[in-house]
Design a protein around this motif. Structure first.
Motif, PDB file in Angstrom:
ATOM      1  N   ILE A   1       0.842  -1.209   0.000  1.00 35.86           N
ATOM      2  CA  ILE A   1       0.000   0.000   0.000  1.00 35.86           C
ATOM      3  C   ILE A   1       0.875   1.258   0.000  1.00 35.86           C
ATOM      4  O   ILE A   1       0.632   2.207  -0.748  1.00 35.86           O
ATOM      5  CB  ILE A   1      -0.974  -0.013   1.209  1.00 35.86           C
TER       6      ILE A   1
ATOM      7  N   LYS B   1       2.562   1.741  -3.367  1.00 34.34           N
ATOM      8  CA  LYS B   1       1.580   2.189  -4.361  1.00 34.34           C
ATOM      9  C   LYS B   1       1.332   3.690  -4.194  1.00 34.34           C
ATOM     10  O   LYS B   1       1.281   4.447  -5.156  1.00 34.34           O
ATOM     11  CB  LYS B   1       0.272   1.416  -4.135  1.00 34.34           C
ATOM     12  N   GLN B   2       1.204   4.090  -2.924  1.00 40.20           N
ATOM     13  CA  GLN B   2       0.966   5.506  -2.610  1.00 40.20           C
ATOM     14  C   GLN B   2       2.146   6.361  -3.066  1.00 40.20           C
ATOM     15  O   GLN B   2       1.966   7.443  -3.624  1.00 40.20           O
ATOM     16  CB  GLN B   2       0.733   5.658  -1.093  1.00 40.20           C
ATOM     17  N   GLU B   3       3.348   5.832  -2.818  1.00 37.96           N
ATOM     18  CA  GLU B   3       4.572   6.545  -3.192  1.00 37.96           C
ATOM     19  C   GLU B   3       4.639   6.747  -4.705  1.00 37.96           C
ATOM     20  O   GLU B   3       4.977   7.829  -5.187  1.00 37.96           O
ATOM     21  CB  GLU B   3       5.769   5.711  -2.726  1.00 37.96           C
TER      22      GLU B   3
ATOM     23  N   GLU C   1       2.086   6.758  -6.800  1.00 29.14           N
ATOM     24  CA  GLU C   1       1.035   7.721  -7.173  1.00 29.14           C
ATOM     25  C   GLU C   1       1.498   9.147  -6.923  1.00 29.14           C
ATOM     26  O   GLU C   1       1.293  10.041  -7.752  1.00 29.14           O
ATOM     27  CB  GLU C   1      -0.243   7.439  -6.378  1.00 29.14           C
ATOM     28  N   ASP C   2       2.137   9.353  -5.758  1.00 28.91           N
ATOM     29  CA  ASP C   2       2.630  10.692  -5.400  1.00 28.91           C
ATOM     30  C   ASP C   2       3.692  11.167  -6.398  1.00 28.91           C
ATOM     31  O   ASP C   2       3.690  12.319  -6.818  1.00 28.91           O
ATOM     32  CB  ASP C   2       3.223  10.685  -3.980  1.00 28.91           C
TER      33      ASP C   2
END
Lengths: 143, 102
Positions: free
Chosen positions: A122, A125-127, A129-130
């Motif tokens: 998670i 994935k966030q990294e 996206e950022d």
């Protein structure tokens, strides 16, 4: 009989490890360096992840210990475990600890492993996206 | 029965934790993990018991079920007591501190 003693033993080890990791992470984090501080705060510290395992092991062991008190297998006087009063029962208890107890500790640790893996995926994935968002903003600015 | 009640308690607390997340000022995450830890351990115990007893494991005596049911409820209550003690000691909202220093 006394299967909860195995996860409780593991809980002692993981608690010590958590304390060690926490102090190591604190020492590594230099408040004067903003870059390092950002990098550390963006990632979930390992001590935090280990505390999940601690809570599962300590909580589970405490509730299982209560079950053993309920069934009269754990008592308030020495040797505290009724199975220790005769040799045959003591052997059966050790057998149970080495089978059921070890399996309990392994299962809880495996569940924790899945939790850590999921949290890492998670976060990654966030990294991503950022980073993609940041790149989009940068390309928009240059145009 | 004990396993079933603990799993239900774990599910309910997980839903409550998720509803409040990311705010964990009530330390519901601690209660969740405690119940899940106990559930996993009892599940392991149940697997070994099933291996020993076979299908008989699923048809317990009524008296055993009642006893296990009481045990399950007591376990849930004990878990909540441990959580309350943890919450008051940690005092994440500073309420106890405020009350004592008033």
């Amino acid at each position: 009989m006394a299967c909860f003693l195995v996860p409780a033993g593991e809980a002692i080890v993981t608690t010590v490890l958590t304390k060690a990791f926490k102090s190591k992470e604190k020492a590594e984090m230099d408040p004067t360096s903003e870059e390092v501080h950002e990098a550390v705060s963006a990632k979930l510290p390992f001590s935090k992840k280990l505390s999940w395992l601690n809570n599962m092991l300590w909580g589970g062991s405490a509730l299982l210990a209560f079950e053993h008190v309920w069934h009269g297998e754990v008592v308030a006087w020495f040797p505290f475990l009724t199975a220790m009063e005769n040799h045959d029962e003591a052997m059966a208890m050790l057998h149970e600890m080495s089978t059921v107890g070890v399996s309990m500790a392994v299962l809880v640790t495996a569940a924790w492993g899945v939790m850590v893996l999921a949290s890492d995926v998670i976060m990654k994935k966030q990294e991503l996206e950022d980073t993609a968002q940041l790149q989009e903003i940068k390309t928009g600015d240059s145009e | 029965m004990t396993l079933l009640i603990t799993v239900f308690a774990a599910c309910v607390t997980t839903v409550l934790w998720y509803k409040k997340a990311p705010d964990d000022s009530m330390r519901l995450g601690f209660l969740c993990l405690m119940y899940w830890g106990a559930s996993l351990m009892w599940m392991c115990d149940a697997i070994f018991e099933y291996k020993e007893m076979g299908a008989e494991f699923f048809t317990p005596e009524v008296s055993d079920m009642i006893n296990d049911g009481f045990l399950g409820l007591s376990v849930v209550a004990l878990g909540m007591i441990i959580w309350l003690a943890y919450l008051i000691i940690k005092d994440p909202k500073g309420i106890v501190k405020k009350m004592l220093t008033r």
